[in-house]
Write an enzyme that holds these catalytic residues in place. Structure first.
Site, PDB file in Angstrom:
ATOM      1  N   TYR A 140       0.800  -1.120   0.021  1.00  0.00           N
ATOM      2  CA  TYR A 140       0.001  -0.195  -0.092  1.00  0.00           C
ATOM      3  C   TYR A 140       1.007   1.169  -0.282  1.00  0.00           C
ATOM      4  O   TYR A 140       1.969   1.396   0.649  1.00  0.00           O
ATOM      5  CB  TYR A 140      -0.931   0.111   1.226  1.00  0.00           C
ATOM      6  CG  TYR A 140      -2.013  -0.970   1.174  1.00  0.00           C
ATOM      7  CD1 TYR A 140      -3.234  -0.849   0.160  1.00  0.00           C
ATOM      8  CD2 TYR A 140      -2.094  -1.835   2.179  1.00  0.00           C
ATOM      9  CE1 TYR A 140      -4.273  -1.761   0.312  1.00  0.00           C
ATOM     10  CE2 TYR A 140      -3.349  -2.866   2.189  1.00  0.00           C
ATOM     11  CZ  TYR A 140      -4.311  -2.823   0.869  1.00  0.00           C
ATOM     12  OH  TYR A 140      -5.620  -3.275   1.092  1.00  0.00           O
ATOM     13  N   THR A 166      -1.160  -2.615  -4.441  1.00  0.00           N
ATOM     14  CA  THR A 166      -2.650  -2.610  -4.695  1.00  0.00           C
ATOM     15  C   THR A 166      -3.521  -1.180  -4.930  1.00  0.00           C
ATOM     16  O   THR A 166      -2.851  -0.390  -4.292  1.00  0.00           O
ATOM     17  CB  THR A 166      -3.107  -3.314  -3.232  1.00  0.00           C
ATOM     18  OG1 THR A 166      -2.847  -4.598  -3.198  1.00  0.00           O
ATOM     19  CG2 THR A 166      -4.808  -3.292  -3.061  1.00  0.00           C
ATOM     20  N   HIS A 260     -10.538  -7.316  -4.782  1.00  0.00           N
ATOM     21  CA  HIS A 260     -10.080  -7.328  -3.300  1.00  0.00           C
ATOM     22  C   HIS A 260     -11.006  -8.703  -2.810  1.00  0.00           C
ATOM     23  O   HIS A 260     -11.342  -8.488  -1.605  1.00  0.00           O
ATOM     24  CB  HIS A 260     -10.098  -6.179  -2.809  1.00  0.00           C
ATOM     25  CG  HIS A 260      -9.272  -5.858  -1.768  1.00  0.00           C
ATOM     26  ND1 HIS A 260      -8.117  -4.990  -1.810  1.00  0.00           N
ATOM     27  CD2 HIS A 260      -9.313  -6.190  -0.450  1.00  0.00           C
ATOM     28  CE1 HIS A 260      -7.631  -4.605  -0.918  1.00  0.00           C
ATOM     29  NE2 HIS A 260      -8.150  -5.395  -0.006  1.00  0.00           N
TER      30      HIS A 260
HETATM   31  C1  LIG Z   1      -9.469 -10.981   5.455  1.00  0.00           C
HETATM   32  C2  LIG Z   1      -9.003 -10.187   4.050  1.00  0.00           C
HETATM   33  C3  LIG Z   1      -7.959  -9.214   4.087  1.00  0.00           C
HETATM   34  C4  LIG Z   1      -7.143  -9.005   3.130  1.00  0.00           C
HETATM   35  N1  LIG Z   1      -6.354  -7.947   3.290  1.00  0.00           N
HETATM   36  C5  LIG Z   1      -5.716  -7.615   1.973  1.00  0.00           C
HETATM   37  C6  LIG Z   1      -4.509  -6.763   2.036  1.00  0.00           C
HETATM   38  O1  LIG Z   1      -4.024  -6.444   3.141  1.00  0.00           O
HETATM   39  N2  LIG Z   1      -3.974  -6.497   0.737  1.00  0.00           N
HETATM   40  C7  LIG Z   1      -4.549  -6.492  -0.445  1.00  0.00           C
HETATM   41  O2  LIG Z   1      -4.030  -6.318  -1.449  1.00  0.00           O
HETATM   42  N3  LIG Z   1      -5.511  -7.559  -0.588  1.00  0.00           N
HETATM   43  C8  LIG Z   1      -6.262  -7.846   0.559  1.00  0.00           C
HETATM   44  N4  LIG Z   1      -7.201  -8.822   0.579  1.00  0.00           N
HETATM   45  C9  LIG Z   1      -7.663  -9.298  -0.707  1.00  0.00           C
HETATM   46  C10 LIG Z   1      -6.832 -10.795  -1.259  1.00  0.00           C
HETATM   47  O3  LIG Z   1      -5.562 -10.367  -1.545  1.00  0.00           O
HETATM   48  C11 LIG Z   1      -7.208 -11.273  -2.391  1.00  0.00           C
HETATM   49  O4  LIG Z   1      -7.500 -10.383  -3.506  1.00  0.00           O
HETATM   50  C12 LIG Z   1      -8.842 -12.000  -2.176  1.00  0.00           C
HETATM   51  O5  LIG Z   1      -8.892 -12.615  -0.895  1.00  0.00           O
HETATM   52  C13 LIG Z   1      -9.174 -12.884  -3.220  1.00  0.00           C
HETATM   53  O6  LIG Z   1     -10.335 -13.568  -3.073  1.00  0.00           O
HETATM   54  P1  LIG Z   1     -10.499 -14.838  -2.115  1.00  0.00           P
HETATM   55  O7  LIG Z   1     -10.454 -14.594  -0.835  1.00  0.00           O
HETATM   56  O8  LIG Z   1     -12.186 -15.253  -2.678  1.00  0.00           O
HETATM   57  O9  LIG Z   1      -9.568 -15.690  -2.571  1.00  0.00           O
HETATM   58  C14 LIG Z   1      -7.745  -9.444   1.657  1.00  0.00           C
HETATM   59  C15 LIG Z   1      -8.597 -10.234   1.964  1.00  0.00           C
HETATM   60  C16 LIG Z   1      -9.437 -10.868   2.852  1.00  0.00           C
HETATM   61  C17 LIG Z   1     -10.473 -11.803   2.854  1.00  0.00           C
END
Ligand SMILES: Cc1cc2nc3c(=O)[nH]c(=O)nc-3n(C[C@H](O)[C@H](O)[C@H](O)COP(=O)(O)O)c2cc1C
Length: 368
Positions: A140, A166, A260
């Site tokens: 970030y 991101t 995301h």
């Molecule tokens: C609880 C949670 C926290 C996440 N935190 C971040 C993060 O800090 N940075 C980011 O780029 N994506 C974050 N994501 C998105 C994930 O990198 C990813 O894009 C997403 O979980 C993919 O979908 P899926 O959970 O269905 O596999 C987060 C997702 C979840 C579920």
């Protein structure tokens, strides 16, 4: 039916859905809401899963397989399968092993893990917990460019292989489950890498962290990052061919098609629906990753057939971690790899690289 109730041993979890149920039993309501939930009406959250299921597979017979495997190459290194762990914030909320357990599980499974900027563990400690493992860093951007640079420097120093910047957050999406639960991240877990990068003497609350993040990143910033950084830079969070072209024009080594995990803009395109136009636009000129809603090996096969080089899984890996720490992570990744391996054989492919658009077609409307 006692055997059904006591889902205690790992080998009784035979699908990602089993891990999801098992993890739900381990987490309190607030944490489960944060990990499982999405934005708004959670339409994109659900669509991410459903959209992969709207594709059907076109197997080729009598391919004379002999040997076949899910192994692949990414960033110049080999992996057991094209299935990486997506960046997920605050993993020590899921299990005391946190990011260290996630990294160790990914290494055990022969794949790579992407560490979030919002991690409860420093990059160097993640690398130390998984010697021989492969690690990427999710970035970030911060208002103070010195903070952004310090985060990158630590990841580079710890041997990380790529930066995923991101671009679909901040601001954070409208997470109604969290609002209903009155949920905030437990500040005692801390984000030590970030604390070091900001030169702070105490752990920041999540509100303080978000206040420091840049809301005004531009393509010019991506170009600067790509030219200044010694690692390949991927842009994570794109859903259109136009933006994928721009990412390439501004020096990105690759793109992550992502919404995301349905946590940001509700009713944004499901990633399976966005992937084909982005694959067509890139036409093999850059690495192409996708995440969101991957729950089966055949989802992975579909993504690869549509043009992705690899997928990332967020919640499935988190469910593995919540269930059994590093063993759970290795378990869920191994399960997806074996599902993919079987799918490859049944499709008539000896490796992931052999999958093409000819292996998929849209499901007939009545069944989709
Ligand atoms: C609880 C949670 C926290 C996440 N935190 C971040 C993060 O800090 N940075 C980011 O780029 N994506 C974050 N994501 C998105 C994930 O990198 C990813 O894009 C997403 O979980 C993919 O979908 P899926 O959970 O269905 O596999 C987060 C997702 C979840 C579920």
């Amino acid at each position: 039916m006692a055997w059904l109730v006591r889902v205690g041993a790992m080998d009784e979890l035979i699908s990602v859905a089993d891990f999801e149920r098992a993890a739900a039993e381990r987490l309190d309501a607030g944490t489960a809401g944060y990990f499982f939930g999405g934005a708004g009406d959670e339409i994109t959250l659900r669509e991410n899963v459903a959209a992969w299921r709207r594709w059907r597979l076109r197997p080729r017979a009598l391919a004379g397989l002999g040997e076949w495997s899910a192994r692949c190459e990414l960033l110049g290194g080999e992996m057991s399968a094209p299935i990486l762990v997506a960046p997920v914030a605050y993993q020590r909320m899921a299990h005391p092993e946190g990011e260290a357990g996630m990294a160790a599980g990914a290494a055990e499974a022969g794949t790579a893990m992407c560490l979030s900027t919002l991690s409860n563990t420093r990059p160097a400690d993640v690398a130390a917990a998984a010697p021989g493992g492969r690690h990427l860093f999710q970035l970030y951007a911060f208002n103070d460019p010195g903070v952004t640079r310090a985060l990158i420097d630590e990841a580079v120093g710890a041997g990380f292989e790529a930066i995923l910047v991101t671009v679909d957050a901040p601001p954070g999406g409208n997470r109604e489950r969290d609002r209903r639960n009155g949920f905030t991240m437990p500040s005692e877990l801390g984000t030590p890498g970030l604390t070091a990068a900001t030169g702070g003497e105490r752990e920041l609350t999540i509100e303080e962290v978000f206040a420091l993040m840049s809301h005004s990143l531009t393509w010019a910033d991506v170009a600067d990052l790509a030219s200044e950084c010694s690692l390949p830079v991927f842009v994570k969070g794109l859903l259109t061919a136009e933006d994928a072209e721009l990412a390439l024009d501004h020096g990105a080594a690759g793109v992550v098609v992502s919404n995301h995990g349905g946590r940001q803009l509700d009713r944004a395109l499901a990633t399976a629906d966005a992937l084909p136009e982005i694959a067509d636009a890139l036409d093999g000129r850059a690495a192409l990753l996708v995440d969101g809603g991957i729950r089966r090996g055949i989802d992975v096969a579909t993504a690869l057939a549509l043009g992705a080089d690899a997928v990332l899984v967020g919640r499935p890996a988190l469910w593995g971690l919540a269930w059994a720490g590093r063993e759970g992570v290795a378990g869920v990744l191994g399960l997806l790899r074996e599902e993919l391996r079987l799918a490859l054989a049944l499709l008539g492919c000896t490796s992931p690289a052999e999958l093409t658009r000819a292996h998929v077609r849209r499901a007939p409307a009545a069944t989709a």
